[in-house]
Design an enzyme around this catalytic site. Structure first.
Site, mmCIF file in Angstrom:
data_model
loop_
_atom_site.group_PDB
_atom_site.id
_atom_site.type_symbol
_atom_site.label_atom_id
_atom_site.label_comp_id
_atom_site.label_asym_id
_atom_site.label_seq_id
_atom_site.Cartn_x
_atom_site.Cartn_y
_atom_site.Cartn_z
ATOM 1 N N GLU A 1 3.441 39.769 -9.645
ATOM 2 C CA GLU A 1 2.161 39.373 -10.103
ATOM 3 C C GLU A 1 1.510 40.753 -10.341
ATOM 4 O OE1 GLU A 1 -0.390 36.258 -7.867
ATOM 5 O OE2 GLU A 1 -1.121 38.431 -7.516
ATOM 6 N N ASP B 1 -2.063 37.614 -13.643
ATOM 7 C CA ASP B 1 -2.936 36.909 -13.009
ATOM 8 C C ASP B 1 -4.471 37.018 -13.315
ATOM 9 O OD1 ASP B 1 -3.552 35.332 -10.538
ATOM 10 O OD2 ASP B 1 -4.138 37.036 -9.378
ATOM 11 N N LYS C 1 1.668 24.607 -4.685
ATOM 12 C CA LYS C 1 0.441 23.939 -4.304
ATOM 13 C C LYS C 1 0.702 22.689 -4.111
ATOM 14 C CE LYS C 1 -2.458 27.956 -5.846
ATOM 15 N NZ LYS C 1 -3.458 28.350 -6.766
ATOM 16 N N LYS D 1 3.776 39.082 -4.672
ATOM 17 C CA LYS D 1 2.045 38.861 -5.095
ATOM 18 C C LYS D 1 1.353 39.946 -4.607
ATOM 19 C CE LYS D 1 0.685 34.584 -5.072
ATOM 20 N NZ LYS D 1 0.620 34.139 -6.407
ATOM 21 N N ARG E 1 0.703 -1.186 0.086
ATOM 22 C CA ARG E 1 0.111 0.124 0.039
ATOM 23 C C ARG E 1 0.865 1.199 -0.029
ATOM 24 N NH1 ARG E 1 -2.969 1.570 -2.729
ATOM 25 N NH2 ARG E 1 -4.136 -0.308 -2.590
#
Length: 284
Positions: free
Chosen positions: A200, A221, A138, A170, A103
């Site tokens: 960004e 963006d 992410k 950002k 597994r």
């Protein structure tokens, strides 16, 4: 496609943590109860669905923790596209070790093959446009190096690995600095000569402000396709343009056709479907 393998030392801690989680306090009591200690087994890791192979080392390293004498024969290679029914690898040796490792090995292998497969789908969708498909941060905590490796297996390229290898300004950084221009100015004053600065922007107006301060990369963006085309004209090849936000398999070709250089896709690692892989005992 030949992929430079990940060093074992980056995979081993993940494998060991996963085995500790699975073995608990008493080990595999099912294998202990049902399988004699000296029983042999030959088994195949088989792709139930077609996809791109990534993470074969997970099989080897998982079994090595339990019984280094188990033999592993890789019948495919990372980065290889395979049809459903393909045997990816064959293992032979201690039945207990193989069944206990099953597994953990399948969880890692299926996850990485799923990422590689989805990445290849995006890469195929933009073929011929010149745009590169890249990942994001992410990722699953603790699995970043392996997941970004899987992206490479699928033909994508990697964005930054962490907060320390590139500056990415950002919207909240811009808010804290007061303007796009001021944020870029501070970043360039801070950065070493090998550190790139990306900013960004969320409008053509911010893009024009950014251009005046000459960052290395500008991220568009959530731009519309029309605004992306206008951005490409404004930049005219002077700065690398990255498209981000709202990227799906249905939209990615339209984004690429605008002429942007890079398209970042968070879904590669946060929404990839695990590739269905099973372990089948081979009858002697």
């Amino acid at each position: 496609m030949t992929i430079e393998p990940l060093p074992d030392l980056l995979i081993q801690p993940v494998v060991r943590a996963a085995l500790v989680e699975d073995l608990g306090r008493a080990g595999d009591i099912t294998a202990q109860a049902c399988v004699p200690a000296d029983a042999p087994l030959v088994a195949d890791f088989v792709a139930r669905r077609g996809g791109v192979v990534a993470g074969l080392a997970a099989i080897r390293l998982t079994l090595a923790e339990l019984d280094p004498s188990v033999r592993i024969d890789d019948l495919t290679a990372d980065g290889q596209a395979v049809p459903a029914g393909t045997t990816l690898a064959r293992v032979s040796g201690s039945a207990r070790a193989i069944l206990t490792a099953e597994r953990t090995a399948l969880n890692l292998l299926g996850r990485l093959c799923g990422i590689a497969t989805l990445t290849q789908d995006f890469v195929d969708a933009v073929a011929g446009t010149g745009a590169k498909i890249t990942d994001t941060r992410k990722t699953t905590p603790g699995l970043r190096a392996m997941e970004k490796y899987a992206v490479r297996c699928g033909g994508g390229v990697n964005h930054r690995f962490g907060l320390d290898d590139a500056i990415l300004i950002k919207d909240n950084h811009v808010a804290a600095c007061g303007s796009v221009g001021e944020a870029i100015r501070r970043a360039k004053a801070f950065a070493g000569h090998l550190v790139k600065v990306e900013v960004e922007v969320d409008s053509l107006l911010q893009l024009q402000e950014a251009l005046a301060h000459d960052p290395d990369v500008i991220m568009l963006d959530n731009f519309t396709v029309e605004d992306m085309r206008e951005a490409v004209k404004l930049v005219d090849g002077r700065i690398t343009l990255e498209a981000s936000g709202g990227v799906t398999l249905d939209t990615v070709q339209a984004f690429a056709d605008t002429g942007v250089d890079v398209i970042s896709v968070g879904a590669l690692t946060h929404s990839a479907k695990v590739l269905d892989i099973g372990l089948d005992a081979v009858e002697g």
